[in-house]
Structure formats: structure tokens, C-alpha cells
Design a protein around this motif. Structure first.
Motif, mmCIF file in Angstrom:
data_model
loop_
_atom_site.group_PDB
_atom_site.id
_atom_site.type_symbol
_atom_site.label_atom_id
_atom_site.label_comp_id
_atom_site.label_asym_id
_atom_site.label_seq_id
_atom_site.Cartn_x
_atom_site.Cartn_y
_atom_site.Cartn_z
ATOM 1 N N ASP A 101 40.490 30.070 37.148
ATOM 2 C CA ASP A 101 39.781 31.233 37.676
ATOM 3 C C ASP A 101 39.250 32.127 36.559
ATOM 4 O O ASP A 101 38.159 32.697 36.666
ATOM 5 N N PHE A 102 40.021 32.253 35.492
ATOM 6 C CA PHE A 102 39.541 33.041 34.352
ATOM 7 C C PHE A 102 38.272 32.430 33.768
ATOM 8 O O PHE A 102 37.278 33.129 33.539
ATOM 9 N N LEU A 103 38.299 31.122 33.527
ATOM 10 C CA LEU A 103 37.128 30.471 32.943
ATOM 11 C C LEU A 103 35.929 30.564 33.879
ATOM 12 O O LEU A 103 34.788 30.740 33.441
ATOM 13 N N GLY A 104 36.181 30.466 35.185
ATOM 14 C CA GLY A 104 35.095 30.569 36.153
ATOM 15 C C GLY A 104 34.480 31.945 36.238
ATOM 16 O O GLY A 104 33.339 32.106 36.702
ATOM 17 N N SER A 105 35.228 32.948 35.773
ATOM 18 C CA SER A 105 34.734 34.326 35.850
ATOM 19 C C SER A 105 34.000 34.770 34.586
ATOM 20 O O SER A 105 33.459 35.869 34.535
ATOM 21 N N LEU A 106 33.960 33.904 33.558
ATOM 22 C CA LEU A 106 33.276 34.269 32.315
ATOM 23 C C LEU A 106 31.761 34.313 32.516
ATOM 24 O O LEU A 106 31.195 33.548 33.303
ATOM 25 N N SER A 107 31.115 35.182 31.777
ATOM 26 C CA SER A 107 29.661 35.270 31.807
ATOM 27 C C SER A 107 29.044 33.985 31.274
ATOM 28 O O SER A 107 29.602 33.319 30.385
ATOM 29 N N SER A 108 27.883 33.656 31.796
ATOM 30 C CA SER A 108 27.167 32.466 31.304
ATOM 31 C C SER A 108 26.749 32.631 29.843
ATOM 32 O O SER A 108 26.440 31.663 29.166
ATOM 33 N N LYS A 109 26.750 33.874 29.347
ATOM 34 C CA LYS A 109 26.390 34.148 27.958
ATOM 35 C C LYS A 109 27.603 34.141 27.025
ATOM 36 O O LYS A 109 27.463 34.357 25.818
ATOM 37 N N SER A 110 28.778 33.876 27.572
ATOM 38 C CA SER A 110 30.000 33.893 26.753
ATOM 39 C C SER A 110 29.939 32.812 25.680
ATOM 40 O O SER A 110 29.514 31.680 25.925
ATOM 41 N N THR A 111 30.374 33.181 24.468
ATOM 42 C CA THR A 111 30.425 32.224 23.355
ATOM 43 C C THR A 111 31.859 31.783 23.064
ATOM 44 O O THR A 111 32.119 31.173 22.023
ATOM 45 N N LEU A 112 32.777 32.089 23.965
ATOM 46 C CA LEU A 112 34.179 31.742 23.786
ATOM 47 C C LEU A 112 34.358 30.225 23.694
ATOM 48 O O LEU A 112 33.897 29.481 24.565
ATOM 49 N N ARG A 113 35.016 29.773 22.638
ATOM 50 C CA ARG A 113 35.343 28.353 22.508
ATOM 51 C C ARG A 113 36.673 28.108 23.199
ATOM 52 O O ARG A 113 37.676 28.748 22.865
ATOM 53 N N VAL A 114 36.698 27.192 24.151
ATOM 54 C CA VAL A 114 37.888 26.941 24.970
ATOM 55 C C VAL A 114 38.509 25.607 24.569
ATOM 56 O O VAL A 114 37.823 24.582 24.510
ATOM 57 N N VAL A 115 39.812 25.647 24.281
ATOM 58 C CA VAL A 115 40.532 24.446 23.847
ATOM 59 C C VAL A 115 41.637 24.141 24.852
ATOM 60 O O VAL A 115 42.551 24.947 25.052
ATOM 61 N N GLU A 116 41.553 22.994 25.497
ATOM 62 C CA GLU A 116 42.666 22.495 26.314
ATOM 63 C C GLU A 116 43.534 21.659 25.378
ATOM 64 O O GLU A 116 43.214 20.513 25.063
ATOM 65 N N ALA A 117 44.633 22.251 24.920
ATOM 66 C CA ALA A 117 45.406 21.653 23.829
ATOM 67 C C ALA A 117 45.944 20.269 24.172
ATOM 68 O O ALA A 117 46.052 19.412 23.300
#
Length: 304
Positions: A101-117
Motif C-alpha cells: 500500500d505504501f508503494l502504491g501511494s507514491l507519486s508517479s514522479k517519485s525517484t525512490l529506489r525500492v529494494v526487495e531484499a
């Protein structure tokens, strides 16, 4: 409104609150300038990131010391830090129920790099559902090395100028994890017993890697309520294998484990699933490898 919709609404409200707070303050709590800001979802990922990132990263661990992470969920400050960071690292394999839900709520302009460890780790499916995974993959040093490699790759992508430092730190840490694995293999191959009784069904990876069998009081979540049949089963397991100890963990009440140990006329020992450290452990400078070595010492004692 179903549970998923409620959780999405909750995360959305937290995002709004975080944006409001950011407009009222001149600095971002927890985030620093001049370093790669990395937010990790719980302790092992925090330690791995610190080991690899060194002085070039600012790592924020979401779950506070002494808090069990299974049912933890982010607050507005946490959402703010995650949204403002360069890298977000989470375990995956079903461990953090709030991440989707957190990832789904991010802005389309977000530059956050997401790592599923846990991506690429050798995962174990649960007995009752072959499409679900046991998320406790970090308790295998071999999996921990793969998780650390995923983190290293993300740090290099976020800060390519320090690629050589991240590579060197990773190689050093991977060597330490390989040594840890070797110690486990050597010590546990020499024990006369191979069965352990535990409070929390968290050690399937450790058991798989080193030829052990676990019987747990609770399930994959440490607050799952055992049935009378569960208690009878573990009592029988203790007697059949002539066990002398029941293992418990420090971040969850040991009341049930100690009651069962008393009934079975055995003692208790700590087997730490490394889902978090206590404040005392943090202050003492403990880390993933030192706690895993303490686990090994207690396993060897129990399995004689």
C-alpha cells in the motif's frame, strides 16, 4: 470497506500528513544532506546496509529497538522519511504487510529506489500454501549474503561515485557471512541431537542449511495463539527426542515458553530470530553476526 482498502486509506492519510509536516519544517527528520539516505524496514536490513554503505550512507531503521516487527506499521514521520529517501529496503516474501500500500501511494514522479531484499534468495514455501513463503530468509547466512548483494547493487545505482567502496565493503561483509556459515556447519555437524523446540516458527532456513528440525509453539507470526493440540504435539516432541531446552525470543513474552518448559521439566534458552535488537543490545554494539554467533553457542549447548 475491506481490510485492504482501509490500509490503503491509512497509508494515504499518512502521506498527506507527511507532506503537511514537511511544509511546516525546514528540515527532514532523520534525513541528511550529502549522503545516500536509506530507509530499511527492520533490523537485519539496517545492519547489512550499514556494513556495505559505511560512511557514505545515512541509514534509518523503521522499527524501534525492542519492538517486534511482524505487526508494526509506519507512522507519518516514517512515511515522510521513506518518501524523502533515495533508497527503501524491505524484506518481501510477505513479511511487511504494509509495503504494498505504501508503494502504491507514491507519486508517479517519485525517484525512490525500492529494494526487495529477499529477491533471488532461496525461499521456503509454507507447508499449507505453496504460493506463500516463509519470510525469515535472513536467518540463513547464505541468504543474508544474497540480500546484502541486492542492497549493494541499489547503493551503487544511487551513488555510482562510491561504487568501489561499496564493492569492497560488500566483499568484506560477504567474507564474514561465509565464515559464519562455516562455523555453523562445523559446530552443528558435531552435535548428537538435531531437533529443537522453539517458541516461534522462524528457523526453517537455519534448520534447512544445517540439518536441524524445529517444532514450534507458535506459527510464522510470534503472536499466533497455539491450540491445545499444538501444545500437546510439542510436549510429545520434547519427550520423544529427549530435549533439555525450549528456545524463546527476547522481543516477545516468554511466559508461554517458560510455562511449557516447566510442564515438560526442561529449561529455556534464547534463540534470537534477529527481527530486532533490544535497546541494551544496541547499546552494547551487538549486530547480526554477533547475535548469530550467540545463537550458535546456545544451539550447540542444547543439542549435546
Amino acid at each position: 470497506m475491506n481490510r485492504h482498502a482501509k490500509r490503503f486509506m491509512y497509508i494515504g492519510l499518512m502521506m498527506i500528513a507527511a507532506l503537511f509536516l514537511s511544509g511546516c519544517a525546514s528540515s527532514k527528520p532523520g534525513l541528511v544532506d550529502g549522503k545516500v539516505n536509506v530507509v530499511t524496514s527492520f533490523y537485519p536490513l539496517y545492519d547489512f546496509t550499514k556494513q556495505i554503505g559505511g560512511d557514505y550512507v545515512n541509514v534509518i531503521n523503521l522499527v524501534p529497538a525492542g519492538v517486534e516487527p511482524h505487526d508494526w506499521s509506519p507512522k507519518s514521520r516514517d512515511i515522510k522519511n521513506m518518501s524523502g529517501a533515495e533508497v527503501f529496503v524491505y524484506q518481501g516474501a510477505g513479511f511487511e504487510g504494509w509495503v504494498k500500500d505504501f508503494l502504491g501511494s507514491l507519486s508517479s514522479k517519485s525517484t525512490l529506489r525500492v529494494v526487495e531484499a529477499s529477491q533471488g534468495a532461496d525461499l521456503i514455501t509454507t507447508d499449507d500454501n505453496k504460493e506463500e513463503f516463509d519470510p525469515h530468509a535472513w536467518l540463513s547466512p547464505l541468504n543474508a549474503e544474497k540480500m546484502a548483494n541486492n542492497i549493494k547493487t541499489a547503493l551503487i545505482a544511487a551513488d555510482p561515485a562510491h561504487k568501489d567502496a561499496f564493492e569492497q565493503n560488500y566483499q568484506n561483509y560477504a567474507s564474514q557471512l561465509a565464515d559464519l556459515d562455516a562455523r555453523y556447519k562445523k559446530e552443528l555437524s558435531q552435535t548428537s541431537k538435531k531437533e529443537i523446540a522453539v517458541s516461534h516458527h522462524a528457523f526453517a532456513y537455519l534448520c534447512r542449511d544445517y540439518g536441524l528440525t524445529q517444532m514450534s509453539i507458535m506459527g510464522l507470526s510470534p503472536d499466533a495463539e497455539p491450540t491445545a493440540q499444538d501444545l500437546k504435539k510439542i510436549n510429545t516432541f520434547i519427550k520423544d527426542h529427549q530435549l533439555k531446552y525450549i528456545f524463546f525470543e527476547e522481543l516477545v513474552s516468554d511466559k508461554l515458553a517458560k510455562t511449557l518448559a516447566k510442564d515438560a521439566k526442561v529449561d529455556t534458552l534464547v534463540l534470537n530470530p534477529l527481527e530486532g535488537l533490544s535497546k541494551a543490545q544496541e547499546d552494547a554494539g551487538e549486530n547480526y553476526i554477533t547475535i548469530m554467533d550467540k545463537n550458535l553457542k546456545n544451539l550447540v549447548l542444547a543439542l549435546q
